[in-house]
Design a protein around this motif. Structure first.
Motif, short mmCIF file in Angstrom:
data_model
loop_
_atom_site.label_atom_id
_atom_site.label_comp_id
_atom_site.label_asym_id
_atom_site.label_seq_id
_atom_site.Cartn_x
_atom_site.Cartn_y
_atom_site.Cartn_z
N MET B 1 0.95 -0.96 -0.08
CA MET B 1 -0.07 -0.21 0.30
C MET B 1 1.16 1.65 0.23
N ASN B 2 0.24 2.22 -1.06
CA ASN B 2 1.41 3.86 -0.66
C ASN B 2 0.54 4.65 0.30
N TYR B 3 1.82 5.67 1.23
CA TYR B 3 1.18 6.05 1.89
C TYR B 3 1.34 7.37 1.69
N THR B 4 0.88 8.50 1.72
CA THR B 4 1.22 9.50 1.04
C THR B 4 1.61 10.88 1.58
N ILE B 5 2.60 10.93 1.57
CA ILE B 5 3.15 12.70 2.95
C ILE B 5 2.45 13.54 2.19
N GLY B 6 2.31 14.86 3.02
CA GLY B 6 1.80 15.68 2.43
C GLY B 6 2.66 16.96 2.87
N ILE B 7 2.43 18.28 2.12
CA ILE B 7 3.41 18.90 2.97
C ILE B 7 3.13 19.04 4.40
N SER B 8 4.67 19.38 5.48
CA SER B 8 4.88 19.18 6.94
C SER B 8 4.15 18.64 7.67
N GLU B 9 4.79 17.46 6.76
CA GLU B 9 3.72 15.85 7.54
C GLU B 9 4.71 14.78 7.25
N MET B 10 4.74 14.15 7.60
CA MET B 10 5.56 12.98 8.23
C MET B 10 5.27 11.11 8.65
N ARG B 11 5.87 10.67 7.90
CA ARG B 11 5.28 9.28 8.30
C ARG B 11 6.87 7.90 9.01
N ILE B 12 6.39 7.46 9.85
CA ILE B 12 7.22 6.54 9.76
C ILE B 12 6.64 5.09 10.34
N LEU B 13 7.33 4.15 9.64
CA LEU B 13 6.08 2.49 9.44
C LEU B 13 7.19 1.73 9.73
N ASN B 14 7.13 0.67 10.85
CA ASN B 14 7.50 -0.23 11.21
C ASN B 14 7.39 -1.64 10.75
N GLN B 15 8.72 -2.44 9.97
CA GLN B 15 8.20 -3.67 9.70
C GLN B 15 7.72 -3.87 8.89
N SER B 16 7.07 -2.93 7.75
CA SER B 16 5.93 -3.00 6.58
C SER B 16 6.36 -3.44 5.31
N GLU B 17 5.35 -3.64 4.92
CA GLU B 17 5.17 -4.20 3.64
C GLU B 17 4.79 -2.51 2.04
N ASP B 18 4.71 -1.77 3.34
CA ASP B 18 4.10 -0.80 2.45
C ASP B 18 5.51 0.12 1.98
N VAL B 19 4.99 1.14 1.07
CA VAL B 19 5.53 2.69 0.47
C VAL B 19 5.04 3.58 0.83
N LEU B 20 6.49 4.71 1.00
CA LEU B 20 5.91 5.29 1.74
C LEU B 20 6.08 7.14 0.73
N TYR B 23 4.47 14.41 -2.90
CA TYR B 23 4.65 14.60 -3.94
C TYR B 23 5.08 16.25 -4.29
N SER B 24 5.61 16.67 -5.78
CA SER B 24 5.40 18.11 -5.33
C SER B 24 6.50 18.44 -4.45
N LEU B 25 8.20 17.66 -4.95
CA LEU B 25 9.18 18.23 -3.95
C LEU B 25 9.55 19.44 -4.94
N GLY B 26 9.18 21.08 -4.84
CA GLY B 26 9.75 21.62 -5.27
C GLY B 26 10.57 22.42 -4.59
N SER B 27 10.64 23.25 -4.07
CA SER B 27 11.73 24.54 -3.12
C SER B 27 11.71 23.57 -1.26
N CYS B 28 10.45 22.93 -0.97
CA CYS B 28 10.70 21.82 -0.39
C CYS B 28 11.59 20.88 -0.28
N ILE B 29 11.65 19.83 1.11
CA ILE B 29 13.01 19.22 1.11
C ILE B 29 12.21 18.14 1.87
N GLY B 30 12.34 16.85 1.44
CA GLY B 30 11.84 15.49 2.04
C GLY B 30 13.60 14.83 2.00
N VAL B 31 13.13 13.38 2.74
CA VAL B 31 14.25 13.70 3.67
C VAL B 31 13.20 12.24 3.98
N THR B 32 14.18 11.35 3.99
CA THR B 32 14.05 9.82 4.27
C THR B 32 15.21 8.43 5.44
#
Lengths: 296, 157
Positions: B1-20, B23-32
């Motif tokens: 399953m895809n979990y979408t992270i919006g602007i100013s959001e974050m998510r942590i998953l533990n031993q999951s089969e999912d995908v974080l 979208y729309s990383l312009g001047s914003c920064i995405g960190v994994t």
């Protein structure tokens, strides 16, 4: 760096004399253009990058006055320095030319030494302005990559020193040319910069000593990066160990009043950076004579 | 399953089969961040570099700012079993959007992240930052694979 120069005079003799003078003066010339009147000169300016123009006034087809007027209208006089070389010229005419933006007015006959000094003044200043732009870019880049701070150049008149204690550091260099790069900033800003660079907190016991050491290293890096950006990788320069001193508001004011200094806002704190270059750097003949294996 | 992270959001998953994905990383920064041993993976999408411009907003929306969001991302990951010395950090975004030349938000976001990580002795393992294009960032929490999509090209980070 070498220059493209345009000589505008209906006299072939005068064009040869100016050309020979430029060579004697050791001006590094990339391309020498010649025009017998203003109309031909404007065409050359339209099609070519020109760094300096020598122009007569009295010429057939289009005289120097009309040529200057056209250059003013096209905005060229803002970026291309013009030296008038003419037989006559009342004081009123000279003032008119200067008001339009002409850099200098030379009456014929002239001595080669006069032309040499003029060129050194004009091109030296132009070169220094370009180098100051390079220094500004280098400082901004080093602040971002090394100190993790954002700095933007600003007008000197817009900032006021508001600190009691400053640190002033400079690094001298010599080689192809001689000069120095210097920075002055409030001591508190230097402490903050040091904390960022080392990755510590500002409350650490050695923060003042660390600040001085970091500031010295910062000046060293800025100087090195500037020389590489301005002159390329091939020229080797010798850098002096950074010289740091505690300074006060008077030092700030003195450096601020120097035309060769630039003002920066580093985050919300003002700092000044300056560059001094000796004139030998445009005397290519002098340098090549002393470094026969190097050709500009 | 895809979990979408919006602007100013974050998510942590533990031993999951999912995908974080964000979208729309312009001047914003995405960190994994990803710990392959504990299979804890997280992603954050920050908009602005420094919370000092609005401390109240930072309290309500810590993920909006790099300096408050990224530490939170790490601390949540530790809570689920990640260890600092195993964490792999990847970064995307920080581009210069055409109307942002005055504020240089992208550059500042990246700079603040570098400063924060340096101070906390964390290195960036891979990055796809800068330029003028928008990006989409994916983290497959099953494998730790990070991919970036930009201008219809998808590449592994």
């Amino acid at each position: 760096m070498s220059y493209n120069i345009l000589i505008v005079d209906d006299s072939r003799t005068t064009r040869k004399v100016i050309s020979k003078t430029l060579n004697l003066a050791g001006v590094p010339i990339n391309h020498l253009h010649e025009a017998e009147n203003g109309k031909v000169a404007l065409k050359i300016l339209e099609d070519n990058w020109v760094d300096l123009v020598f122009a007569d006034i009295n010429m057939p087809e289009m005289d120097g006055v009309e040529m200057i007027d056209r250059m003013v209208r096209d905005g060229l006089l803002k970026t291309i320095p013009v030296v008038i070389v003419s037989t006559g010229g009342s004081q009123i005419r000279i003032e008119e030319m200067r008001a339009k933006g002409v850099k200098a007015y030379v009456r014929k006959p002239f001595t080669p030494e006069l032309i040499k000094n003029l060129v050194e003044d004009i091109l030296g200043k132009k070169m220094l302005d370009e180098y100051k732009t390079t220094l500004s870019e280098v400082f901004r880049d080093v602040l971002m990559r090394y100190v993790f701070m954002f700095g933007e150049e600003c007008e000197k008149e817009s900032i006021m020193p508001d600190s009691l204690d400053y640190l002033h550091v400079h690094v001298a260099f010599n080689g192809y040319c001689e000069g120095c790069v210097g920075v002055i900033a409030p001591a508190q800003l230097c402490i903050e910069m040091s904390a960022n660079v080392i990755g510590t907190d500002m409350e650490d016991d050695n923060c003042v000593d660390d600040a001085k050491d970091t500031f010295e290293e910062l000046a060293n890096i800025i100087c090195g990066q500037f020389l590489t950006s301005a002159y390329g990788d091939e020229l080797i320069f010798s850098l002096s160990p950074p010289s740091i001193s505690e300074a006060d508001e008077l030092s700030w004011v003195e450096i601020s009043e120097n035309d060769d200094s630039l003002a920066f806002m580093v985050e919300d704190t003002p700092a000044l950076i300056y560059l001094e270059i000796e004139r030998e750097c445009i005397n290519v003949g002098w340098f090549e004579e002393r470094n026969p294996t190097f050709k500009c | 399953m895809n979990y979408t992270i919006g602007i100013s959001e974050m998510r942590i998953l533990n031993q999951s089969e999912d995908v974080l994905v964000t979208y729309s990383l312009g001047s914003c920064i995405g960190v994994t961040i990803y710990d392959p041993a504990s299979r804890v993976g997280g992603m954050i999408h920050c908009m602005l570099p420094n919370s000092k411009i609005d401390l109240q907003k930072a309290r309500s929306f810590p993920c909006m700012f790099v300096d408050t969001g990224v530490p939170l991302l790490f601390s949540e990951a530790y809570r689920l079993g990640a260890q600092k010395d195993r964490i792999i950090v990847k970064v995307a975004g920080c581009s210069q959007i055409l109307d942002d030349k005055m504020f240089n938000i992208g550059e500042r976001n990246y700079m603040i992240l570098r400063k924060l990580l340096w101070k906390n002795s964390v290195l960036i393992n891979a990055e796809n930052v800068g330029g003028n294009d928008s990006r989409t960032l994916y983290l497959d929490v099953t494998s730790g694979l990070v991919t970036v999509k930009s201008r219809d090209r998808k590449m592994e980070l």
